[in-house]
Every structure is written in C-alpha cells, then in structure tokens.
Design a protein around this motif. Sequence first.
Motif, PDB file in Angstrom:
ATOM      1  N   ARG A  99      70.731 -19.163 160.252  1.00 14.87           N
ATOM      2  CA  ARG A  99      71.418 -20.408 160.567  1.00 14.87           C
ATOM      3  C   ARG A  99      71.350 -20.759 162.043  1.00 14.87           C
ATOM      4  NH1 ARG A  99      75.022 -22.333 156.755  1.00 14.87           N
ATOM      5  NH2 ARG A  99      74.959 -24.174 158.097  1.00 14.87           N
ATOM      6  N   ASP A 100      70.586 -20.000 162.826  1.00 15.52           N
ATOM      7  CA  ASP A 100      70.565 -20.247 164.267  1.00 15.52           C
ATOM      8  C   ASP A 100      69.335 -21.020 164.736  1.00 15.52           C
ATOM      9  OD1 ASP A 100      68.880 -18.181 163.660  1.00 15.52           O
ATOM     10  OD2 ASP A 100      69.414 -16.951 165.391  1.00 15.52           O
ATOM     11  N   GLU A 101      68.400 -21.306 163.831  1.00 10.79           N
ATOM     12  CA  GLU A 101      67.231 -22.105 164.202  1.00 10.79           C
ATOM     13  C   GLU A 101      66.655 -22.767 162.954  1.00 10.79           C
ATOM     14  OE1 GLU A 101      63.505 -19.070 164.253  1.00 10.79           O
ATOM     15  OE2 GLU A 101      64.936 -18.795 165.889  1.00 10.79           O
ATOM     16  N   THR A 102      65.797 -23.751 163.181  1.00  3.55           N
ATOM     17  CA  THR A 102      65.203 -24.477 162.071  1.00  3.55           C
ATOM     18  C   THR A 102      64.230 -23.596 161.296  1.00  3.55           C
ATOM     19  OG1 THR A 102      65.409 -26.589 163.242  1.00  3.55           O
ATOM     20  CG2 THR A 102      63.790 -26.487 161.446  1.00  3.55           C
ATOM     21  N   VAL A 103      64.326 -23.645 159.971  1.00  4.57           N
ATOM     22  CA  VAL A 103      63.371 -22.979 159.095  1.00  4.57           C
ATOM     23  C   VAL A 103      62.427 -24.057 158.556  1.00  4.57           C
ATOM     24  CG1 VAL A 103      63.039 -21.648 156.975  1.00  4.57           C
ATOM     25  CG2 VAL A 103      65.029 -21.200 158.440  1.00  4.57           C
ATOM     26  N   TRP A 104      61.127 -23.840 158.717  1.00  2.00           N
ATOM     27  CA  TRP A 104      60.134 -24.819 158.280  1.00  2.00           C
ATOM     28  C   TRP A 104      59.544 -24.416 156.942  1.00  2.00           C
ATOM     29  CZ3 TRP A 104      59.830 -29.365 160.608  1.00  2.00           C
ATOM     30  CH2 TRP A 104      60.337 -29.462 161.905  1.00  2.00           C
ATOM     31  N   ALA A 105      59.492 -25.386 156.032  1.00  2.00           N
ATOM     32  CA  ALA A 105      58.941 -25.158 154.694  1.00  2.00           C
ATOM     33  C   ALA A 105      57.794 -26.141 154.448  1.00  2.00           C
ATOM     34  CB  ALA A 105      60.024 -25.355 153.633  1.00  2.00           C
ATOM     35  N   PRO A 106      56.856 -25.794 153.577  1.00  2.00           N
ATOM     36  CA  PRO A 106      55.751 -26.701 153.279  1.00  2.00           C
ATOM     37  C   PRO A 106      56.154 -27.770 152.259  1.00  2.00           C
ATOM     38  CG  PRO A 106      55.488 -24.684 152.035  1.00  2.00           C
ATOM     39  CD  PRO A 106      56.702 -24.490 152.896  1.00  2.00           C
ATOM     40  N   ALA A 107      55.442 -28.878 152.303  1.00  2.00           N
ATOM     41  CA  ALA A 107      55.572 -29.921 151.290  1.00  2.00           C
ATOM     42  C   ALA A 107      54.298 -29.944 150.457  1.00  2.00           C
ATOM     43  CB  ALA A 107      55.803 -31.278 151.955  1.00  2.00           C
ATOM     44  N   PHE A 108      54.272 -30.798 149.436  1.00  2.00           N
ATOM     45  CA  PHE A 108      53.059 -30.964 148.637  1.00  2.00           C
ATOM     46  C   PHE A 108      52.679 -32.429 148.638  1.00  2.00           C
ATOM     47  CE2 PHE A 108      50.580 -31.402 144.687  1.00  2.00           C
ATOM     48  CZ  PHE A 108      49.664 -30.385 144.883  1.00  2.00           C
ATOM     49  N   ASP A 109      51.459 -32.717 149.079  1.00  2.00           N
ATOM     50  CA  ASP A 109      50.962 -34.087 149.147  1.00  2.00           C
ATOM     51  C   ASP A 109      50.257 -34.424 147.836  1.00  2.00           C
ATOM     52  OD1 ASP A 109      49.241 -36.368 149.649  1.00  2.00           O
ATOM     53  OD2 ASP A 109      49.679 -36.083 151.784  1.00  2.00           O
ATOM     54  N   ARG A 110      50.844 -35.298 147.037  1.00  2.00           N
ATOM     55  CA  ARG A 110      50.279 -35.648 145.734  1.00  2.00           C
ATOM     56  C   ARG A 110      48.943 -36.379 145.863  1.00  2.00           C
ATOM     57  NH1 ARG A 110      51.983 -33.020 141.251  1.00  2.00           N
ATOM     58  NH2 ARG A 110      54.215 -32.604 141.391  1.00  2.00           N
ATOM     59  N   ASP A 111      48.785 -37.154 146.924  1.00  2.00           N
ATOM     60  CA  ASP A 111      47.521 -37.874 147.109  1.00  2.00           C
ATOM     61  C   ASP A 111      46.378 -36.914 147.420  1.00  2.00           C
ATOM     62  OD1 ASP A 111      48.620 -40.410 146.664  1.00  2.00           O
ATOM     63  OD2 ASP A 111      49.326 -40.521 148.737  1.00  2.00           O
ATOM     64  N   LEU A 112      46.667 -35.917 148.256  1.00  2.00           N
ATOM     65  CA  LEU A 112      45.651 -34.921 148.612  1.00  2.00           C
ATOM     66  C   LEU A 112      45.572 -33.800 147.584  1.00  2.00           C
ATOM     67  CD1 LEU A 112      46.435 -34.498 152.426  1.00  2.00           C
ATOM     68  CD2 LEU A 112      44.600 -35.864 151.401  1.00  2.00           C
ATOM     69  N   GLU A 113      46.622 -33.646 146.765  1.00  2.00           N
ATOM     70  CA  GLU A 113      46.743 -32.519 145.840  1.00  2.00           C
ATOM     71  C   GLU A 113      46.669 -31.192 146.601  1.00  2.00           C
ATOM     72  OE1 GLU A 113      47.011 -32.029 142.116  1.00  2.00           O
ATOM     73  OE2 GLU A 113      48.179 -33.759 142.725  1.00  2.00           O
ATOM     74  N   GLN A 114      47.325 -31.164 147.765  1.00  2.00           N
ATOM     75  CA  GLN A 114      47.293 -29.995 148.630  1.00  2.00           C
ATOM     76  C   GLN A 114      48.678 -29.754 149.238  1.00  2.00           C
ATOM     77  OE1 GLN A 114      44.949 -27.879 149.023  1.00  2.00           O
ATOM     78  NE2 GLN A 114      42.940 -28.757 149.415  1.00  2.00           N
TER      79      GLN A 114
END
Length: 208
Positions: A99-114
């Motif tokens: 809780r002391d810093e930002t945690v980065w997570a991936p997204a999924f781009d439907r247009d790129l399918e990646q």
Amino acid sequence: MTARRTLRPAGIVAEAVALPGRVLLGITGPPGAGKSTVAEDVRRQAEAAGRTAVVVPMDGFHLAQQVLDARGLAEVKGAPHTFDAHGFVAVLRRIREQRDETVWAPAFDRDLEQPVAGAIGVDPDTDIVVVEGNYLLLQQDPWVTVREILDRTWYVEVPDDVRRARLVQRHRRFGDDLERATRRALGNDERNARLVAATRHLADLVLD
C-alpha cells in the motif's frame, strides 16, 4: 452455500463498498457472460459512492500472440494454460499487501489482441480493486490461490444461447467471418465455459 441474486448493481455494490480498507472484489463467469460490463459498472458506482476504484482484468495476463503461435497454442487462446497465471497471482498479492506505492498491472488491447504491460495503476489510495476474469475460482495451481486473495467473488450468469451469440458477435467484430466466429464460440470458448461453470458453486454470489 452460494447466495443467488438477480443483478441489481446499486444495492449489491453498496454492500461491497461498505467493507473497510482496501477491497478486492472478483467478477467471474464464463466467456460472454458480461463480466467486463459488470466490473465497469461496479467501478463507476464505487466512485459515485466516494471510493476510489480500478478494474484489473485477468486478460492482461494473456501470453503474447507470438508466444502462443510459437508454442502451437493459438487455437486454444483463452484456455487456462495460455495465461501467465503465476504473474497474475503475484500482482494480486502485491495489490493486497503493498500500500506504499503504485502497483502496475497489464491491460488487454482487444484491437491488437495483445496484452499491454504497465497499463493499469493501482495507487496507494485505491479503495476498491475489481478483479475480472474467467478463472478466479479455478481449482488448479496456481489459480486456486486467487480466491484466497480476494475478499468477495461474484459469478455472472446468463442463458447459454445469449452468451454464445455474444461470443460470435465479438469474434466477428474483431475480424472473423461467420464460420470461424461460430467455430470458436462453440469450440474453444465452450470448453472454457464448461470449465468455468464447474466453479460456480464456489462464488459468494451468483448474479443473474
């Protein structure tokens, strides 16, 4: 015993946002059930209630298309073994504990399918983290750990014919002809749906 509720998001979300501290709420169900729509609705309503909220989709942990192609897994994309499941669990643990810093997570781009790395930030002041995906209740390693990390898990359910029609439309929207779209919806998607349906009884709430 799993409770069953017809979807009335305002009242249900109020129950979730009333929980103290950071809340990790899982939205699961088979492909085409409407998980992403429900997750986004929960996020908006949580923010309307004065809580900071973000959606973290399991789909961001898809293996890259070139990896699936190289390993002969392209035709079963979306099956449990086509995700970085260990990475997914690790990020959820960080969101739960860090809780002391930002945690980065991936997204999924439907247009790129990646998947797109580092696209979603869970800031230290984020109250509600809506985790959305097919396999949140799957009883296989390492997926089985996910349920322990989440505070609540809701299962979204719609009639099978509606779900399959949505999947055909989705595949066509992203470039498949009707024959291929139907084959995917009734083949790989349906196998995955049956796998997810077997976890339904583990949910805290079933949303019609």
